[in-house]
Design an enzyme around this catalytic site. Structure first.
Site, PDB file in Angstrom:
ATOM      1  N   PHE A   1      39.935  63.469  73.484  1.00  0.00           N
ATOM      2  CA  PHE A   1      40.116  64.108  74.785  1.00  0.00           C
ATOM      3  C   PHE A   1      41.247  63.406  75.519  1.00  0.00           C
ATOM      4  O   PHE A   1      41.513  62.222  75.290  1.00  0.00           O
ATOM      5  CB  PHE A   1      38.836  64.016  75.606  1.00  0.00           C
ATOM      6  CG  PHE A   1      37.734  64.941  75.149  1.00  0.00           C
ATOM      7  CD1 PHE A   1      37.518  66.158  75.774  1.00  0.00           C
ATOM      8  CD2 PHE A   1      36.910  64.593  74.093  1.00  0.00           C
ATOM      9  CE1 PHE A   1      36.515  67.014  75.360  1.00  0.00           C
ATOM     10  CE2 PHE A   1      35.897  65.438  73.666  1.00  0.00           C
ATOM     11  CZ  PHE A   1      35.703  66.654  74.303  1.00  0.00           C
TER      12      PHE A   1
ATOM     13  N   THR B   1      36.602  64.036  68.351  1.00  0.00           N
ATOM     14  CA  THR B   1      37.554  64.777  69.180  1.00  0.00           C
ATOM     15  C   THR B   1      38.231  63.817  70.150  1.00  0.00           C
ATOM     16  O   THR B   1      37.555  63.051  70.839  1.00  0.00           O
ATOM     17  CB  THR B   1      36.855  65.900  69.964  1.00  0.00           C
ATOM     18  OG1 THR B   1      36.377  66.885  69.046  1.00  0.00           O
ATOM     19  CG2 THR B   1      37.829  66.578  70.923  1.00  0.00           C
TER      20      THR B   1
END
Length: 278
Positions: free
Chosen positions: A178, A176
């Protein structure tokens, strides 16, 4: 520095924050119930930074982040990014075994990232979306029902549960991205390669090739687009806005020229941030 992020304790975002800023002192965490609230905390001056999920390698962009930046903020910008490798675990109370699980709770993103495991190992079991992975584990820990959650190992420890199955994500390469959100006037370091995120909409009169015409402003200047996707403009069917990531900073001449040309073709062009690549 006060940093807002998706709480409660035990979310993947909290794990990412600890990894991105290991051992840092003088940081005041501001836990929020949603990504939307984490970003608005910066917009309202309640936090100096927010760390929010932006894009996942399996499931694509995080819609709540994109929509909040596009529709609900005017005084916030992306100033950095951090890639976090996600390991999702199936978590339950002590005594609950896999074959007993009657419902699976988690945030919508992990539910999607683990869809293959769930189809193979828990076919037909109800899936419930909740506000965060940590909230899912908390609910499982407090319920007398045979529920399970998808979440982080730290959440299992926090809420008195145990890990039934480790690493149930459908791909080992589950990352992921961020992003760091800051007030709009914040300066970003200009060292190293830069990335610029933007959103544009309303490409004048609708005609075949309108989007291609707009994107060619980048290609003819040698500016590489690393991501592009459409989202509804919320002004009726068939009307869209386009999110893009491109390589380069807004002060790079080719990027600046391409953006100026894009503004002549799109009614709205907004820079979401120009920042160092992670």
């Amino acid at each position: 520095m006060r940093i807002s992020f998706l709480g409660p304790a035990g979310t993947f975002t909290e794990d990412a924050l600890r990894e991105a800023l290991p051992g840092d002192v003088g940081l005041e965490p501001l836990r929020t119930t949603t990504v939307h609230e984490a970003i608005l905390a910066v917009e309202r001056g309640e936090a100096e930074r927010a760390l929010v999920p932006f894009e996942n390698s399996l499931e694509g962009s995080v819609r709540s982040t994109l929509d909040t930046l596009a529709f609900d903020t005017e005084a916030a910008t992306i100033v950095g990014e951090y890639d976090f490798r996600v390991h999702a675990h199936l978590i339950a109370r002590e005594g609950v075994e896999l074959e007993q699980v009657a419902a699976i709770l988690s945030h919508p993103q992990p539910l999607a990232q683990c869809a293959g495991f769930l189809r193979e190992n828990l076919p037909g079991v109800e899936r419930r979306s909740v506000s965060s992975t940590a909230e899912a584990v908390r609910m499982v820990g407090e319920s007398v029902r045979p529920w399970a959650a998808i979440g982080a190992r730290s959440a299992a420890e926090l809420y008195g549960c145990r890990v039934l199955r480790e690493g149930i994500e459908d791909s080992a390469d589950n990352v992921t991205r961020f992003v760091w959100i800051a007030p709009a006037a914040t300066e970003t370091p200009d060292k190293g390669p830069q990335r610029t995120s933007l959103v544009f909409s309303e490409l004048g009169a609708d005609h075949p090739g309108a989007l291609v015409d707009a994107l060619q402003e980048f290609s003819r200047r040698g500016v590489n687009l690393s991501r592009i996707e459409s989202r509804p403009l919320r002004q009726g069917l068939g009307r869209y806005m386009f999110f893009c990531d491109l390589e380069g900073g807004v002060d790079d001449p080719p990027v600046a020229e391409a953006l100026e040309a894009l503004r002549s073709k799109a009614e709205s062009v907004r820079i979401l941030g120009s920042y160092p690549m992670g």
